[in-house]
Every structure is written in structure tokens, then in C-alpha cells.
Design a protein around this motif. Structure first.
Motif, short mmCIF file in Angstrom:
data_model
loop_
_atom_site.label_atom_id
_atom_site.label_comp_id
_atom_site.label_asym_id
_atom_site.label_seq_id
_atom_site.Cartn_x
_atom_site.Cartn_y
_atom_site.Cartn_z
N ARG A 85 -53.63 39.17 -4.67
CA ARG A 85 -54.11 38.14 -5.61
C ARG A 85 -54.52 36.86 -4.88
N TYR A 86 -54.71 36.98 -3.58
CA TYR A 86 -55.12 35.80 -2.81
C TYR A 86 -56.51 35.34 -3.27
N ASN A 87 -56.69 34.01 -3.36
CA ASN A 87 -57.95 33.48 -3.89
C ASN A 87 -58.38 32.26 -3.08
N LEU A 88 -59.55 31.75 -3.41
CA LEU A 88 -60.12 30.64 -2.66
C LEU A 88 -59.32 29.35 -2.83
N GLN A 89 -58.73 29.15 -4.00
CA GLN A 89 -57.94 27.94 -4.21
C GLN A 89 -56.70 27.94 -3.32
N TRP A 90 -56.07 29.10 -3.21
CA TRP A 90 -54.94 29.22 -2.29
C TRP A 90 -55.41 29.00 -0.85
N LEU A 91 -56.56 29.56 -0.52
CA LEU A 91 -57.07 29.44 0.84
C LEU A 91 -57.34 27.98 1.22
N SER A 92 -57.87 27.19 0.29
CA SER A 92 -58.16 25.79 0.59
C SER A 92 -56.87 25.03 0.89
N GLY A 93 -55.82 25.27 0.11
CA GLY A 93 -54.54 24.62 0.38
C GLY A 93 -53.93 25.06 1.69
N PHE A 136 -45.78 37.76 7.80
CA PHE A 136 -45.64 39.14 7.36
C PHE A 136 -44.31 39.36 6.63
N PHE A 137 -43.28 38.64 7.03
CA PHE A 137 -41.93 38.89 6.52
C PHE A 137 -41.39 37.73 5.69
N ALA A 138 -42.20 36.72 5.45
CA ALA A 138 -41.70 35.47 4.89
C ALA A 138 -41.42 35.58 3.39
N THR A 139 -40.34 34.92 2.96
CA THR A 139 -40.09 34.70 1.54
C THR A 139 -40.18 33.20 1.22
N SER A 140 -40.56 32.39 2.19
CA SER A 140 -40.76 30.95 2.00
C SER A 140 -42.17 30.60 2.43
N LYS A 141 -42.86 29.86 1.59
CA LYS A 141 -44.22 29.45 1.94
C LYS A 141 -44.23 28.21 2.83
N ASP A 142 -43.11 27.52 2.93
CA ASP A 142 -43.09 26.23 3.62
C ASP A 142 -42.63 26.30 5.08
N ALA A 413 -48.27 18.84 2.67
CA ALA A 413 -49.71 19.01 2.84
C ALA A 413 -50.31 19.92 1.78
N GLY A 414 -49.47 20.51 0.92
CA GLY A 414 -49.98 21.32 -0.18
C GLY A 414 -50.16 22.78 0.16
N VAL A 415 -49.30 23.34 1.02
CA VAL A 415 -49.40 24.75 1.36
C VAL A 415 -49.21 25.61 0.12
N ARG A 416 -49.94 26.72 0.04
CA ARG A 416 -49.88 27.57 -1.14
C ARG A 416 -49.19 28.90 -0.87
N THR A 417 -49.38 29.45 0.33
CA THR A 417 -48.78 30.75 0.66
C THR A 417 -48.36 30.75 2.12
N PRO A 418 -47.57 31.74 2.54
CA PRO A 418 -47.21 31.85 3.96
C PRO A 418 -48.41 32.12 4.88
N PHE A 419 -49.56 32.48 4.30
CA PHE A 419 -50.74 32.76 5.13
C PHE A 419 -51.20 31.53 5.91
N ALA A 420 -50.73 30.35 5.52
CA ALA A 420 -51.07 29.14 6.27
C ALA A 420 -50.63 29.25 7.72
#
Length: 832
Positions: A85-93, A136-142, A413-420
């Protein structure tokens, strides 16, 4: 059925052969369903017999099923839960947060590599692998995994010690091997889902560890900040302070750069925070300016260093210490050296290294999870840390864990997912390949300023320490003890001290848990809006109370008022000779004696023997109860005899053999004290089936047979099934009320004004057919039906296990009064 019967016969025969008493402590030898249930009418209630848990049931509950194993494997990779469900809004953050953290982690990682006694490129390698693998293994986005000050210092201490004992091992080889070993252990803990072990480390211990370590690191960086050399900054903190003061006159030009850089770092942060408060609409801009202050200072002083040292590249020609050569790319990528000799060299440091990796990461992850409204999986986070440290050394990384400062920056900084983390990894990768030439001129004193500035945030503020004091003064003592040990010894000793003392305090509290005798108080609900007015005394506050008996209820308070209840309210004794005793904490083998000794002593002080002439001769009395002097009578004839004990198990979840055996011994002791009567034992608020099984096997839960002709009178707590109190009936009643609102209404003159539909149906024969149908529906409803069926809440085969203290007291009083009545009529008495 035939196989079960055969197995039962074989089991009984084997038990008889081995001398096992299947009806041990069940002298009645009766089935579980024959202890008083017949008194309870099954025509008006549903019979419920509670079944005991079995060993097979427990084994089945802990053995993973096929579906459970699939769920376990699926949860090992949390990113698959959201990546679709990854999207552009998440990507910008994530882009903004990832780039921001990347600008911070590059200079910090090179500075922390100095703490680990390694070249600066190893810090970059650790940063790259940490942020790349974690998502890959994160349960925290921060969380941002990478080099941190405390773990780097611990690694540096390990490297120094190994170099002294085994000079043949290079520093980066030792650090990589340590990372692999720590990773293996932590991954194993995470895979078996044992992340709960981190909860044994208290917040006071974590705060002391962070504060002491921050002071230790900051003081250790002062020599490099000032350009002072000639002594080791790895000694105890107080020794480093003494050496700094001794050699302060040997400061060099490095001090000019280091002190000004440190000053600018604090000034920029203060200015940005002040401006954000004055201009809230631009707070985001000031936040990013404050976040990038480290990168700005590094670039500024690198430019100054380049202008000054561009013609002095030689080591002896430099006007002040600079970072020097940083190789481009992953020049140290290799399979880590992990063998017996190198493991033996640092084996004693593995536990403290694992503790540091765990407590810092989990504490930060839980904190930011609460702030940002999500829950982490501690076991999965251990898997993430373990895999990071297991794979990182293959590219030259050393042990890494979650960073508090970078995690805070990433969150704001407004991180949205661990993909940051992938974005940050690209920034670090760019630095590794494109910026090594720039890194050459970074002043070492400025890197020390960056370290001091970063660890300053790890020191626990005085206000937080004061709040600790308000909550628990004893833990503040543990906090300062940990800080002092860290300063005067080492970080490792400080960690072990705080954890050991915290565990000792916890064990002492468990062992010395104080039980409480409870009394009953009748209360009503009162409405008073002036309780918060301190100018009026409570006795002058007008109260609105409901005088009907339905609003009154009985509660139980400690007789000693050690719970803070109003001392002017005196709880009444439950009943002469009946005691209610509450276990304040768990009831297990460490505290069983302490609990029961206090209970028995109090009972002896407040009661008398049932048979005052149980010792015909003076010589028959025990030495510890010599009785009155010759010619005198007992002085305690006004005290009641012991009749019943009610134990409140609301704080108890599990019991063990020792605690149950102590309870059996006390029961036998008090039965001798109350002879020829027997003490009734009522147990309330039992909330664990295995605890019930243990107590039943010890003879609790049903009346002790006394050999007389009296009959036990059980009292059970029952609940309505399909009555007015049921959820189904409440929903049905609500639907009927809505139907009544929609039903056709007539004028008040016709008798419908202000009355319910049911009343109107009963009084107006001319009501509509719709209303008549509504009346018939109500008449047949569960909520309004004439008959109500009830069922026992607890099993009828355990009449002395009660749902609460009120039902336990009612049962105890009823049976005491029944016995008294029978004795008055001469029924069921014994001749003594």
C-alpha cells in the motif's frame, strides 16, 4: 471410550503399585460433583462444574501449530504488511526524513568511529548497513540504527583491552567479530520471541546508564577538543578530569576550533528553538535548520581547515589535527574473523555489549511508539538489531543500535514508513563514494565538539530526576549510584551495578510483601462539586446522596488504613472470628512465609483458643505458650474464637509447591488452635485455572469433613441468563423503545400523552393494532418475561471458591451462624 477406560484402569493399577494416593488430601473420596451441589436447585439454574486443566492441555497450548509457524514466519518480515500500500504521499515524507537523517548521520558516524578506536570509514560502513537492513525487519518507523556514542565507547574499550593482551589482532577485526557474536545471540533471543527479558531492566537503570555514559564520553572528548595529548582518555572519568586540569596549559590551536564549533552548535539550536516559539507558523523551517546545524558546522570548519592546511597536507606540517585519508568505497569488505582465540580475548565483554545494544534500542523504540501511537514488537526489534550486527561486519561495520538523536530527528521530520532508511542509506552511500576527499580536512576537534553536543542530550534533566523522586525515592538512589559508579569506575561497572541493585530491590519487595487484613465499610455514591475547593473543609461540603438501599454497597478497606483511605472511617470487623486477608502481591515461595507468619501472629493476638482446657496439666503446654500463672484464668476470654479465614487472591496469578505447602501447614496449625472445631477457608478472586487446581489438590475449595452430622450450606454467585441484565435483552429492549418512538401516537386527551406505549396499550382498548402487537412483543421478550433463568458463575464443585469478597463473606457468615444454631439445638456437636 473403551481405550480411555483401559488407560484409566492401567493408570490406577500403576498408581496402586507405586503407592500413589489418587485421592490425596481428599479424605471424602467423593467425586467432584458431590460436595454440596444438591443443595443448589438445578430447576432454576444451569449447573456448571468447573473442569481442572490438564498437563496435555498445557502442552498443546505451548506447542506451535502449523498455522502458528506460518504466522511466525510472516511476522519476521513486517514490511510485507504495508509495502503493498506504499504511495507517493508516504514517499514524500520518507524522502525528507531520510535525506535529513543522512545529513546528520554522516558526520556523526565518523566521529563515533573515533570513540571505537577505529578509522572514520568504519563508522560510515556501520551507518550504511544499519539503515539499509533495518527496514526489512522493523516494527518502528522512527528508529535509525547505526553507530551510537555509548556502544562505540564500549567497543573502543574492548578493542583497547584485546590489543593489550593480543597485539596480533587488529582493531577493526576485533570490532567486526564482536558485532557478529552479539548479532548471533540477539537474533536467537528474538527468534524465540523472548524480547520480554529487556523489561527486567528498569527505567532508573537505563537513565543512570545513559547519564553516566554521556558524562564519561563528553569528558573523554575534552582532550581532543582542546588539543591536549600525553594521557589516556579511556581511564575512569574522574582521572580524565584530573589529567585535563593538570595539562590544560598544553592546549593547542585545536581548542579555538573545537570550542567555537561547540558554542555555535548550541547557539544555532537555541536560536532556532526560540524563533520557532516566536513564529509558530515557521516552526517546520526552523526545525530543519536546527537539524542540519551539525552538517553546517562540519562544512564550515572543513572549509576553514582546507584554506589553512591546503599547503600543509603532511602529518607534521598540519596546523591542527584533521581527519586524514578516508578511502573511497568499501575497501574493508571481507568475511569477519570469528574463531576461538579472538572470542576468548573479548568473551567477558559480550554480556555488557548485548545489554547496551538492547536497552538503548528498545527504550527508544517504545518511547517513540507511544508518542506516535503505534506499538512495537520487542522480539522483532531484537531480530532487526541482531541481523544488522550479523551482516554488517561483512562490509566492515562494527556493533550498532538505535540512536536517540537521529530517531528524534527522523520522527520530527515527518517520516511515514521504515522505508526512509533506504533513502538514508543512499545518502551515506553517496558520501562513501563521492566525499572522501572532503572528509580529509575535517578538524578532529570539531568532531569532538559534535560528539559532546550529541551526548549532552542523553543526560537526564534535573526535572526528570525530581519526577523520579516524586514517584519512588529509592530508585533515585539507584540512579545516582549508577552514575557515580560509571564516573569513578567504568560504563560496564555502572550497568552491572544498576541492574543488580534494581533486581535486588525487586526481590526484596517480593520477599517482604505485606499482606493486609480487610474490614467492611458501607458506602453510597455522593455528588459534591466542592471537593476541589481547599477553602472549605470536607465535612462542610453539601452532598447529594441517594438514601435508597439500592445505592448502598459494601467495600473492603485495610484495617490499618495503609492504603491512604480516610482514617476517620473505621472499617468494621467482618464478623467475630472471621478474618479477611489480602495478598498485596504475588504469592510464591519467596514471600509465602512472610505473608503467613504475619497472618497467624495477628490471628493469635485477636482470638483465643476454642477449647481453653485443651491442656489439662501445666506440663502438657508447649514452652512457647506457657499460659497463665498458677491459680489464674486465661486473660483473653473476651476474644472470639477463630471460625473462618477468607483469602483474597486478586493479586495472585500463580502459586507453587512451597507456597501451597505453607498454606497447608498453616491450615493444620490453625485447626489445632481451633479444635475441636475446624476453620473454614474461603478463597476469593481466583483468576487462574492452574492456581485453582493447585489449591484443590491441597484440599482447599470444599469443606473439610469434620465427622459430625452437620451439613454444609454452600452459597454460590449466580448470573441471569436471558434476563434483564443480559446483553441480548438490553439490545432487544433498546430496539423496542425505538419501535415505540416510531409507533403511531394519539392526542393526550385520548390517554397517550406522557405514557409509554405499554401503559397505553393496557389502558386504552381503542389503541391501534400496531400498538397491540408491540405489547405482545414486550410480553414475550426475554427482558420482560416472567421467568428468569440463572447460572452459577463458578463451578458448583468448588463451593469455597468465590467470585468476590462479598460472596465469600456471605458464605462464611452463613455457615458460622448455621453451626452456632445447630450447637444451640444440640445438633452435630462433639463431646470433648
Amino acid at each position: 471410550m473403551a481405550s480411555n477406560s483401559t488407560a484409566t484402569k492401567v493408570g490406577h493399577g500403576l498408581a496402586k503399585l507405586l503407592g500413589i494416593k489418587l485421592h490425596y488430601r481428599n479424605p471424602q473420596g467423593l467425586d467432584d460433583v458431590s460436595r454440596g451441589e444438591s443443595v443448589y436447585s438445578v430447576s432454576s439454574a444451569d449447573t456448571y462444574v468447573e473442569q481442572e486443566p490438564s498437563t496435555g492441555e498445557w502442552i498443546r497450548s505451548i506447542i506451535p501449530t502449523g498455522r502458528g509457524m506460518l504466522r511466525w514466519a510472516y511476522n519476521l518480515f513486517p514490511f510485507v504488511h504495508w509495502i503493498g500500500r506504499y504511495n507517493l504521499q508516504w514517499l514524500s515524507g520518507d524522502l525528507v526524513a531520510g535525506i535529513t537523517v543522512g545529513c546528520v548521520v554522516v558526520p556523526q558516524s565518523m566521529a563515533y568511529a573515533k570513540l571505537a578506536e577505529l578509522a572514520p570509514e568504519y563508522g560510515l560502513y556501520s551507518s550504511f548497513m544499519g539503515v539499509l537492513i533495518y527496514w526489512f525487519f522493523a516494527t518502528s518507523k522512527d528508529i535509525t540504527i547505526g553507530p551510537v556514542a555509548v556502544m562505540s565507547t564500549v567497543t573502543g574499550n574492548v578493542v583497547d583491552r584485546v590489543k593489550e593482551s593480543n597485539p596480533e589482532f587488529e582493531g577493526h577485526v576485533v570490532a567486526s567479530s564482536l558485532g557478529v557474536m552479539c548479532g548471533v545471540v540477539i537474533v536467537a533471543i528474538g527468534l524465540v520471541r523472548a524480547g520480554w527479558i529487556v523489561d527486567f531492566i528498569s527505567l532508573a537503570a537505563i537513565s543512570a546508564f545513559m547519564t553516566g555514559s554521556a558524562i564519561n564520553i563528553a569528558v573523554g572528548q575534552v582532550p581532543a577538543l582542546m588539543g591536549i595529548t600525553g594521557f589516556s582518555n579511556r581511564e575512569s572519568t574522574y582521572k580524565v578530569v584530573i589529567n585535563i586540569l593538570k595539562h590544560l596549559n598544553r592546549s593547542k590551536r585545536d581548542a579555538a576550533l573545537g570550542l567555537t564549533a561547540l558554542t555555535f552548535l548550541y547557539l544555532i539550536r537555541f536560536a532556532c528553538n526560540f524563533s520557532a516559539r516566536r513564529m509558530p507558523n515557521r516552526s517546520k523551517m526552523f526545525f530543519f535548520l536546527s537539524t542540519l546545524r551539525t552538517a553546517f558546522i562540519i562544512l564550515l570548519y572543513t572549509l576553514i581547515s582546507f584554506l589553512v592546511n591546503r599547503h600543509h597536507r603532511g602529518t607534521k606540517q598540519r596546523l591542527f589535527a584533521i581527519l586524514g585519508d578516508v578511502p573511497r568505497g568499501f575497501k574493508h569488505a571481507a568475511v569477519p574473523t570469528v574463531n576461538i582465540p579472538i572470542i576468548k580475548a573479548y568473551a567477558g565483554d559480550i554480556p555488557v555489549s548485548i545489554i547496551v545494544l538492547l536497552i538503548e534500542h528498545i527504550a527508544i523504540a517504545k518511547s517513540f511508539g507511544r508518542v506516535n501511537n503505534y506499538t512495537i514488537d520487542a522480539s522483532q526489534e531484537l531480530v532487526a538489531i541482531g541481523v544488522t550486527n550479523l551482516l554488517g561486519p561483512f562490509l566492515g561495520a562494527y556493533p550498532a543500535t538505535g540512536s536517540f538523536s537521529r530517531t528524534a530527528i527522523k520522527s520530527k521530520a515527518g517520516v511515514r514508513t521504515p522505508f526512509a532508511g533506504v533513502i538514508t542509506a543512499l545518502v551515506v552511500l553517496l558520501a562513501i563514494y563521492a566525499l572522501p576527499a572532503v572528509f580529509f580536512y575535517i578538524p578532529s576537534s570539531v568532531l569532538s565538539a559534535v560528539i559532546i553536543h550529541a551526548v549532552g542530550d542523553l543526560i537526564t534533566p534535573p526535572n526528570t530526576v525530581y519526577q523520579f523522586w516524586r514517584i519512588n525515592p529509592l530508585e533515585v538512589i539507584i540512579f545516582f549510584l549508577g552514575v557515580i559508579v560509571t564516573i569513578f569506575s567504568s560504563i560496564e561497572d555502572g550497568i552491572y551495578t544498576t541492574i543488580s541493585v534494581s533486581a535486588a530491590v525487586l526481590l526484596f519487595r517480593v520477599v517482604k510483601a505485606q499482606g493486609r487484613f480487610m474490614g467492611k465499610v458501607k458506602v453510597r455514591s455522593a455528588v459534591g462539586d466542592q471537593f476541589g475547593n481547599e477553602e472549605k473543609k470536607y465535612r462542610d461540603v453539601p452532598l447529594e446522596t441517594k438514601d435508597d438501599e439500592d445505592s448502598a454497597r459494601t467495600i473492603f478497606l485495610p484495617l490499618e488504613h495503609n492504603d491512604g483511605s480516610n482514617p476517620l472511617i473505621e472499617p468494621q470487623s467482618p464478623y467475630p472470628g472471621i478474618f479477611i486477608y489480602r495478598f498485596s502481591e504475588g504469592y510464591n515461595y519467596p514471600n509465602a512465609n512472610h505473608y503467613l507468619d504475619y497472618m497467624v501472629q495477628t490471628i493469635f493476638r485477636q482470638t483465643r483458643r476454642t477449647n481453653a482446657h485443651s491442656y489439662p496439666k501445666m506440663g502438657d503446654r508447649p514452652w512457647n505458650d506457657p499460659g497463665p500463672k498458677a491459680g489464674r484464668e486465661e486473660e483473653y476470654s473476651d476474644r472470639p474464637t477463630l471460625k473462618a479465614i477468607i483469602l483474597d487472591f486478586s493479586s495472585v496469578n500463580n502459586v507453587d509447591i512451597t507456597s501451597v505447602q505453607n498454606l497447608i501447614d498453616v491450615r493444620n496449625q490453625l485447626d489445632r488452635y481451633a479444635a475441636p472445631d475446624r476453620v473454614d477457608w474461603h478463597l476469593a478472586c481466583l483468576n487462574n485455572r492452574w492456581t485453582k487446581r493447585a489449591l484443590v489438590s491441597a484440599g482447599f475449595g470444599f469443606p473439610t469433613p469434620s465427622g459430625d452430622s452437620s451439613r454444609w450450606k454452600p452459597i454460590f454467585s449466580v448470573a441471569e441468563i436471558g434476563g434483564k441484565s443480559s446483553a441480548a435483552a438490553a439490545a432487544e429492549h433498546r430496539d423496542h423503545e425505538e419501535g415505540a418512538d416510531k409507533a403511531p401516537r394519539r392526542d393526550e386527551e385520548n390517554g397517550f400523552g406522557g405514557k409509554s406505549a405499554a401503559d397505553a396499550v393496557g389502558k386504552d382498548e381503542g389503541a391501534s393494532s400496531d400498538t397491540s402487537d408491540f405489547k405482545q412483543t414486550i410480553a414475550s421478550s426475554k427482558a420482560y418475561g416472567p421467568t428468569t433463568r440463572v447460572a452459577a458463575v463458578h463451578g458448583l464443585n468448588r463451593p469455597l471458591f468465590h467470585v468476590d469478597l462479598t460472596s465469600a463473606l456471605q458464605s462464611a457468615v452463613a455457615n458460622v451462624e448455621r453451626k452456632a444454631g445447630e450447637e444451640a439445638r444440640g445438633v452435630g456437636t462433639k463431646v470433648v
